[in-house]
Design a protein around this motif. Structure first.
Motif, short mmCIF file in Angstrom:
data_model
loop_
_atom_site.label_atom_id
_atom_site.label_comp_id
_atom_site.label_asym_id
_atom_site.label_seq_id
_atom_site.Cartn_x
_atom_site.Cartn_y
_atom_site.Cartn_z
N LYS A 198 0.84 -1.21 0.00
CA LYS A 198 0.00 0.00 0.00
C LYS A 198 0.87 1.25 0.00
CE LYS A 198 -3.86 2.10 2.57
NZ LYS A 198 -3.22 3.42 2.90
N ASP A 199 1.92 1.24 0.79
CA ASP A 199 2.81 2.40 0.90
C ASP A 199 3.49 2.68 -0.43
OD1 ASP A 199 4.31 4.47 1.86
OD2 ASP A 199 5.63 3.25 3.11
N LEU A 200 4.08 1.65 -1.05
CA LEU A 200 4.78 1.88 -2.31
C LEU A 200 3.83 2.35 -3.40
CD1 LEU A 200 7.69 -0.10 -3.83
CD2 LEU A 200 5.78 0.52 -5.28
N ASP A 201 2.66 1.73 -3.50
CA ASP A 201 1.72 2.13 -4.54
C ASP A 201 1.26 3.58 -4.34
OD1 ASP A 201 2.00 -0.34 -5.64
OD2 ASP A 201 -0.11 -0.91 -5.51
N GLU A 202 1.04 3.97 -3.09
CA GLU A 202 0.62 5.36 -2.83
C GLU A 202 1.72 6.33 -3.25
OE1 GLU A 202 -0.39 5.45 1.30
OE2 GLU A 202 -2.45 4.73 0.96
N GLN A 203 2.97 5.97 -2.98
CA GLN A 203 4.07 6.84 -3.40
C GLN A 203 4.20 6.87 -4.92
OE1 GLN A 203 7.81 6.74 -1.18
NE2 GLN A 203 6.83 5.44 0.35
N ALA A 204 4.04 5.73 -5.56
CA ALA A 204 4.11 5.70 -7.03
C ALA A 204 3.03 6.57 -7.65
CB ALA A 204 3.99 4.26 -7.53
N VAL A 205 1.81 6.47 -7.13
CA VAL A 205 0.71 7.31 -7.62
C VAL A 205 1.06 8.78 -7.46
CG1 VAL A 205 -1.66 8.04 -7.14
CG2 VAL A 205 -1.12 5.60 -7.32
N HIS A 206 1.59 9.14 -6.30
CA HIS A 206 1.95 10.54 -6.05
C HIS A 206 3.02 11.02 -7.03
CE1 HIS A 206 2.97 14.24 -3.97
NE2 HIS A 206 4.23 13.83 -3.90
N TYR A 207 4.07 10.23 -7.22
CA TYR A 207 5.14 10.66 -8.12
C TYR A 207 4.65 10.79 -9.55
CZ TYR A 207 8.43 9.72 -4.32
OH TYR A 207 9.12 9.74 -3.13
N ILE A 208 3.73 9.94 -9.96
CA ILE A 208 3.17 10.05 -11.30
C ILE A 208 2.34 11.33 -11.42
CG2 ILE A 208 1.51 9.03 -12.92
CD1 ILE A 208 2.48 6.26 -11.89
N LYS A 209 1.52 11.60 -10.42
CA LYS A 209 0.64 12.77 -10.47
C LYS A 209 1.42 14.08 -10.49
CE LYS A 209 -3.57 10.91 -8.31
NZ LYS A 209 -4.47 10.98 -7.14
N VAL A 210 2.53 14.14 -9.75
CA VAL A 210 3.29 15.39 -9.67
C VAL A 210 4.46 15.42 -10.67
CG1 VAL A 210 2.64 15.74 -7.26
CG2 VAL A 210 4.80 14.56 -7.78
N ASN A 211 4.49 14.45 -11.58
CA ASN A 211 5.48 14.42 -12.66
C ASN A 211 6.91 14.31 -12.13
OD1 ASN A 211 6.23 14.37 -15.35
ND2 ASN A 211 6.34 16.60 -15.55
N LYS A 212 7.10 13.44 -11.14
CA LYS A 212 8.44 13.20 -10.58
C LYS A 212 8.76 11.71 -10.64
CE LYS A 212 8.58 17.29 -7.61
NZ LYS A 212 8.77 17.79 -6.22
N LEU A 213 8.68 11.15 -11.83
CA LEU A 213 8.93 9.72 -12.00
C LEU A 213 10.32 9.33 -11.51
CD1 LEU A 213 7.48 9.14 -15.59
CD2 LEU A 213 6.31 8.94 -13.39
N GLU A 214 11.27 10.23 -11.65
CA GLU A 214 12.65 9.94 -11.27
C GLU A 214 12.80 9.60 -9.79
OE1 GLU A 214 12.45 12.33 -14.96
OE2 GLU A 214 11.54 12.55 -12.97
N LYS A 215 11.88 10.07 -8.95
CA LYS A 215 11.94 9.81 -7.51
C LYS A 215 11.82 8.32 -7.19
CE LYS A 215 11.82 12.51 -4.53
NZ LYS A 215 12.91 13.04 -3.67
N MET A 216 11.23 7.54 -8.11
CA MET A 216 11.09 6.11 -7.84
C MET A 216 12.45 5.41 -7.76
SD MET A 216 7.76 4.86 -9.98
CE MET A 216 6.36 5.97 -10.22
N ALA A 217 13.47 6.03 -8.32
CA ALA A 217 14.82 5.46 -8.23
C ALA A 217 15.35 5.51 -6.80
CB ALA A 217 15.76 6.20 -9.17
N GLU A 218 14.69 6.25 -5.92
CA GLU A 218 15.13 6.37 -4.54
C GLU A 218 14.52 5.31 -3.63
OE1 GLU A 218 14.45 10.38 -3.26
OE2 GLU A 218 15.48 11.24 -5.00
N PHE A 219 13.60 4.50 -4.15
CA PHE A 219 13.06 3.42 -3.33
C PHE A 219 14.18 2.47 -2.91
CE2 PHE A 219 8.74 3.69 -5.74
CZ PHE A 219 8.28 4.64 -4.84
N GLU A 220 14.21 2.09 -1.64
CA GLU A 220 15.24 1.19 -1.14
C GLU A 220 14.94 -0.25 -1.55
OE1 GLU A 220 15.59 1.77 3.03
OE2 GLU A 220 16.44 3.78 2.83
N SER A 221 15.99 -1.04 -1.70
CA SER A 221 15.84 -2.40 -2.21
C SER A 221 14.96 -3.26 -1.30
CB SER A 221 17.21 -3.05 -2.39
OG SER A 221 17.91 -3.09 -1.15
#
Length: 275
Positions: A198-221
């Protein structure tokens, strides 16, 4: 002309296909409606070919795998139904993509099967390509499967090489990042339950909405491993292919009706597309 006439993030759950929706047609109804809209947008953009980034195609460890057969075909079964598809491959573009990536120091290879050309030259078409292509115009394709062994930065760099290859190709190109998201939403699902989904999907949705796709590269392994998404790699390629200042996003939908998340988003370039 801008290298890409239209791009999108699209999911690949089998029940999205109308022919496979089965006895509970409401289960992925919101996503199915969004996919129809993405298909309309792509059709209106009039691509000569479509590049599909899929996590489920033929993989080459440590290299980007790029289809270079005469055609691809495949099928997907679900809910006692079957959906079949065959596509011609835009081989000139496939080879340009591989050439440009390798020139930029990114390990990539074209792949083929059977014979070098002709009707036996045919690779399998996976469900990560079949599902979104069901809604798209019937044009030739190039199917690319990224390697998860390589860094997120390499995926963004591959996206930039993809952009350069598409610009040299000088035809109208569509781009699909085929992505399902976290796969640990349901304890009865094949990967069990983890609150990270739930947490990751919520963050992915947010980054898509605010046009910051590059932020997904900061997700920890560890976070990624707990949530088990399969969309980050393709999304980062899209991010490299279309820079933020050229992206205009229309977020269409998110749902997780089963054990995995589904996101639909349209990307229109801010550069005027020539007729």
């Amino acid at each position: 002309m801008h290298p890409f006439v239209f791009a999108c993030i699209a999911p690949h759950g089998g029940e999205i296909i109308p022919e496979l929706k089965g006895p509970d047609p409401q289960r992925m109804a919101a996503t199915r409606e969004s996919m129809e809209k993405l298909g309309t947008y792509m059709t209106e953009a009039k691509p000569d070919c479509i590049i599909v980034l899929t996590p489920h195609g033929t993989r080459i460890n440590g290299m980007f795998s790029i289809s270079d057969s005469e055609k691809m075909n495949g099928s997907w079964k679900e809910n006692d139904g079957i959906f079949e598809m065959e596509k011609h491959v835009e081989r000139d573009l496939a080879r340009k993509i591989a050439e440009e990536a390798n020139k930029n120091g990114i390990a990539s290879s074209t792949i083929n099967y059977g014979t070098s050309s002709g009707p036996i030259s045919c690779l399998p078409l996976d469900w990560g390509a079949i599902v979104p292509l069901r809604f798209m115009p019937d044009v030739p394709v190039v199917v690319i499967t990224p390697p998860r062994e390589l860094s997120f930065d390499t995926h963004r760099r591959f996206g930039r090489s993809l952009r350069e290859a598409a610009a040299q190709y000088n035809k109208r190109v569509g781009l699909i990042a085929s992505c399902d998201w976290s796969h640990t939403h349901d304890e009865n699902g094949p990967y069990g339950f983890d609150p990270a989904a739930k947490d990751l999907d919520e963050q992915a949705v947010h980054y898509i909405k605010v046009n910051k796709l590059e932020k997904m590269a900061e997700f920890e392994s560890g976070f990624i491993e707990a949530a088990k998404p399969d969309g980050i790699w393709q999304t980062l390629i899209l991010a490299g292919a279309i820079p933020p200042d050229e992206r205009h996003v229309e977020f269409l939908s998110y749902e997780s009706p089963t054990y995995f998340g589904l996101i639909c988003a349209a990307y229109f370039t801010k550069v005027k597309i020539q007729s």
